[in-house]
Scaffold this motif. Sequence first.
Motif, PDB file in Angstrom:
ATOM      1  N   GLY A   1       0.841  -1.184   0.000  1.00 61.18           N
ATOM      2  CA  GLY A   1       0.000   0.000   0.000  1.00 61.18           C
ATOM      3  C   GLY A   1       0.877   1.235   0.000  1.00 61.18           C
ATOM      4  O   GLY A   1       2.094   1.128   0.147  1.00 61.18           O
TER       5      GLY A   1
ATOM      6  N   GLY B   1      -2.881   4.330   3.130  1.00 60.35           N
ATOM      7  CA  GLY B   1      -2.024   3.153   3.085  1.00 60.35           C
ATOM      8  C   GLY B   1      -1.702   2.648   4.481  1.00 60.35           C
ATOM      9  O   GLY B   1      -1.738   1.447   4.753  1.00 60.35           O
TER      10      GLY B   1
ATOM     11  N   HIS C   1      -2.674  -2.833  -2.707  1.00 62.34           N
ATOM     12  CA  HIS C   1      -2.960  -1.584  -3.390  1.00 62.34           C
ATOM     13  C   HIS C   1      -4.193  -0.807  -3.016  1.00 62.34           C
ATOM     14  O   HIS C   1      -5.318  -1.325  -2.980  1.00 62.34           O
ATOM     15  CB  HIS C   1      -2.972  -1.797  -4.913  1.00 62.34           C
ATOM     16  CG  HIS C   1      -1.683  -2.345  -5.416  1.00 62.34           C
ATOM     17  ND1 HIS C   1      -0.471  -1.759  -5.148  1.00 62.34           N
ATOM     18  CD2 HIS C   1      -1.420  -3.434  -6.151  1.00 62.34           C
ATOM     19  CE1 HIS C   1       0.480  -2.461  -5.714  1.00 62.34           C
ATOM     20  NE2 HIS C   1      -0.052  -3.487  -6.331  1.00 62.34           N
ATOM     21  N   TYR C   2      -3.961   0.471  -2.760  1.00 65.16           N
ATOM     22  CA  TYR C   2      -5.045   1.427  -2.578  1.00 65.16           C
ATOM     23  C   TYR C   2      -5.208   2.252  -3.861  1.00 65.16           C
ATOM     24  O   TYR C   2      -6.303   2.555  -4.294  1.00 65.16           O
ATOM     25  CB  TYR C   2      -4.711   2.354  -1.396  1.00 65.16           C
ATOM     26  CG  TYR C   2      -5.563   3.577  -1.308  1.00 65.16           C
ATOM     27  CD1 TYR C   2      -5.106   4.805  -1.769  1.00 65.16           C
ATOM     28  CD2 TYR C   2      -6.841   3.509  -0.774  1.00 65.16           C
ATOM     29  CE1 TYR C   2      -5.889   5.933  -1.686  1.00 65.16           C
ATOM     30  CE2 TYR C   2      -7.624   4.638  -0.694  1.00 65.16           C
ATOM     31  CZ  TYR C   2      -7.153   5.847  -1.142  1.00 65.16           C
ATOM     32  OH  TYR C   2      -7.928   6.955  -1.068  1.00 65.16           O
TER      33      TYR C   2
ATOM     34  N   ALA D   1      -9.311  -3.802   3.876  1.00 64.68           N
ATOM     35  CA  ALA D   1      -7.990  -4.429   3.992  1.00 64.68           C
ATOM     36  C   ALA D   1      -8.055  -5.577   4.988  1.00 64.68           C
ATOM     37  O   ALA D   1      -7.493  -6.655   4.771  1.00 64.68           O
ATOM     38  CB  ALA D   1      -6.953  -3.394   4.428  1.00 64.68           C
TER      39      ALA D   1
END
Lengths: 306, 390, 386
Positions: B36, B46, B103-104, B310
């Motif tokens: 992130g 992140g 990943h954001y 997440a």
Amino acid sequence: MDLGLFAQYVMNGLMLGMMYALVAVGFTLFFGVLDVIKFSHGDVLTVGAFTALATFAGLNVLGLKSQWFDLAIMLVLATLAMALLGMLIARYLVMPLRSAPPLNTLLITLMLGTVLRESVRLFYPQGANPKPFPALLPRSSIDLGEFNLRLDNVLMLAAGVAVIVGLQYLLNRTKLGLAIRAVAQDEETARTMGINFTAIVLVTFAIGSGLAAFAGVMDGLYYNEVNFGIGLYLGVVGFSAAIIGGLGSIYGAILGGFLFAGLQTVGTVMLPFASAYKDVFAFAVVIAIMAWRPTGLIREKISERV
Amino acid sequence: MIRTGKLATAGLTALAIALAVGVASAKDKVKVGFIGPLTGGVSVNGIGGRNSADLAVRLRNADAKAKYTYELVVLDDECKPNVAVQVATKMAADKDIIAAATHYCSSTAIATVDTYHKFGFPVIVWGAVLPDITYRNKYAEVHRVNGTMINQNDVNAELISKLGFKTVAVIHDTTDYGKGHNKYFSEALARIGKAKIVGTFGVTADQQDFAAELTKIKALNPDVIYFGGLTPIGVRIRSQMDKLGIKAVFDATSGIVSDAYIQGLGPLAEGTLAFREGAPTDKLPGGKFFMEKYNAQKYDNPPEAYGAFAFAAMSMILDSIEKVGPDRNKVIADLANVKNRPSIVGNITFDDHGQNTVAVITKYVVQDGKFTEWDESEYASGKRKLPGQK
Amino acid sequence: MATEEKARASLWPGLLALAVATAYLIALLAVEKQALIIALLAFGIVAVLAGAWLGMFGSISRSFADHEDALGLFTIVALLAVAAVFHEDHFVLLLVITALLYSVATLGLNIQFGYAGVLNFAGASFFGIGAYTSAVLNGYTAVPHLIVLLIGGLVAALIGSLLLLPVLRTRGHYAAVVTIAFALLFKTFLEVNDVLGGPQGMQVKGMKILGWSFNDNIEVGGVQLSFYMNYFVVSSLLLVGAFIVVRRLERSWIGLNLDALRLDETAASCFGLDIARWKITAFLIGNFLIGLAGALFGMVGSFVAPNNYTFADSLILVSIILLGGIGNPWGLIVATFIVVVVPEKLQTIQEYRFLLYALMVIAVLLFRPEGLLPRPVRRYFPGWRR
């Protein structure tokens, strides 16, 4: 395009030009006095802006919240701190390398710029994020048709002009200025005349770095934000502007700064796909100017001993 | 003298504990990954995601019934596609790491799908909303628990049209993320047909000065400025809008739903619209449980908008490894058959492209320095009005 | 006095140094635990300092000078040894390939900087030109991939020729500004240009030679080899080729002209050297090499984006040249490996790596401006020594 819109573009250009000019003047001062390009100038600007930010945070903690007072303290502290930094750089990094090839000075200052930038990014709390800069100038504005005239922009422009005029006065009408110009012209003769070379160099670097701090605070006030990368861009642009105007000439630097801003604004207006290509356009013109006039628009007199 | 004595005692005690723990936890160690943006303008998201994934791993490790002990390997993609490909290669090339929650930023997620496929590395995306990530290719390795931006923009266009605004100027960043938003919003607005787009402007993701675009927009005088991009430039655009005296509604996307947006703007943030898939964290099925456990860990940062996803992604990975063992291919096979698996964000079902459907879209408006749900806000009831709202 | 054939230096110091360096590299690449890595690095620094103090570097450099061809062969053997040890490890091979290709790029930069004295602060941009060329050609045409590499180099040289006029006419810092402006222009251009993918970048198809796809893992008699081995072989060949070319160039009449040009332009032109011609030659050849390396690197990484080729990356290439010793190809290779491998292994300093490079370069510039392995004075006849 109607007059109001045109005025808006002109205003945008003037603000940018003022900041570029301040940085360019710094470059030209250093070059004039020591024949060096101090590439870390832009990053000194960043450190100056962050110093001001830190000062503001400190003032907040102390509970002092008056707008003008805060601004004054921030400016003074940032300028003094950067002046000190500039002197340290001159004393320990630039002067020892005077006998080395000029390439080395260029490289060392480039690397120093990287050190400054990375230090801000790594060591300032959350330095990698863009940080909001307090809006300390009055926010009133007048609407003249399409054109929105803001008081804070006018104030900043006026302050910038005042600083430049003050610098001119310093250089042309004071003994210190005389000494600086003498050293810039011919180091050996100046020394023979009894001018303390080291002191003058240090003072010049202090002045230039103080200018950078001022520009940094202006940049923060204009965009209401600072981040660790502002110096890199402004540094390169300021350098290009100083080059265009011809290194060693203050007028040239100011001219170069406004010219560069003008180029960018013209690029924005003319090119249909908005401002995306404005930087490409501006840098391409810089390269073209270098091809046409290798020592800048205001010719530099180079003499070389063979 | 005393210091060395204390030091020795402490050392011996630590050694004893370590030995005890070592002997007790005879479970195998399994590595899982998290990627992130831990630095840069969107780092709060992140870090929130990382903390949530870390929470999932900790809870699992504290569970005596778990078959393995898990170690979380964290890498930073800096929200830059090239860095993302590098760290993705690094993680995927390491055979010890079984799977990862990734990943954001959409720009990074779309750049790395091919890398994960090349190495056969199963991943579950937790924050990126670009549809192409799961739909451009049919990669068995790539899955996603959060929704895509299509629904978000549908609801956005609906609200704008319903409120009676007629003209919209679009600013979007030039990464695939911004371009995606532009595409879906324009399509949605055109379908409804009540408002029209008077200008579209692409800006770079790290652009500083928007005077050029905003001056042109000022001349167009739109009711609404739609912004498809992330928080850092969102903050700059809104602030420079004010400097130029533009009084339009600032209508943005999930990219700015973050505390950093409000901190960056202060009172200027008031009246900003935003949209996000998924209910607000505390209204999720497992929301209370998640927030309780999260706060108990005393992390420095809040989970932010996508922390819950997440957590859900990492929990799903851990569940899968528990079921089929630490083997990448088996995990991929298992994740191909996800139907109505419970999680804190609701039941998760992956379609044939590995995409979960998230039905709920939350509409936000910034009121008094907080992201408030539109329906509960004073703007919806009419007590306050957006600029130009009739 | 006739030039007597002095006794050639022994091969052993150079061979020993090579063996030790290879072993050290393998150890550094293999070790995972941070504490061990720090210990290894500390040991390395101490060893180097001890060696310098004991005067060993003098005999090593003489050995390299006299037996260069033999030691070159041994270096190839060393490379093969490294590959053999890490035949399965994707990431280590990728790291080594990165170092190899960066070495080729710095060799190109060295021709410009080190031999001809032409400033080029846009090294990463030409690297990027090569990479984007391979991205476009691989994706949209059926040009054989080895030719794509050559075209990558040619395109880089071609675009570099656009800068020729300003580069020729400017001196010193003005020359610096030309390439710096180009470096910034290049990155911004790529970012705003959608045709080349914009900030999102482009995927690059892997290399395929005669149907042999480079992106599939290989199995040779039960031994699993990482697919990066393919790229490793090509990169090594490229480095060996580039190194030989650069060395021959340096020793030839071309190199002589370039050196004269660098040392004193006015004197050189007084002797009848065509300054423009030689600067152009150096600039173009250098850019060709850089573009060639970039094209291959694009295929290895299978991804290109504007953010890979910024001004900061160009500065890294320049700092490698400074650290390694301007003009010394062996020094460049050592410096490249240090700059590429160490930050990757020392995870704790990953974030600080730009800061550390910059500090190291400042230290080098202040205290040892010739670099780690400075370039010895030019040798005119074989066996002739300073």
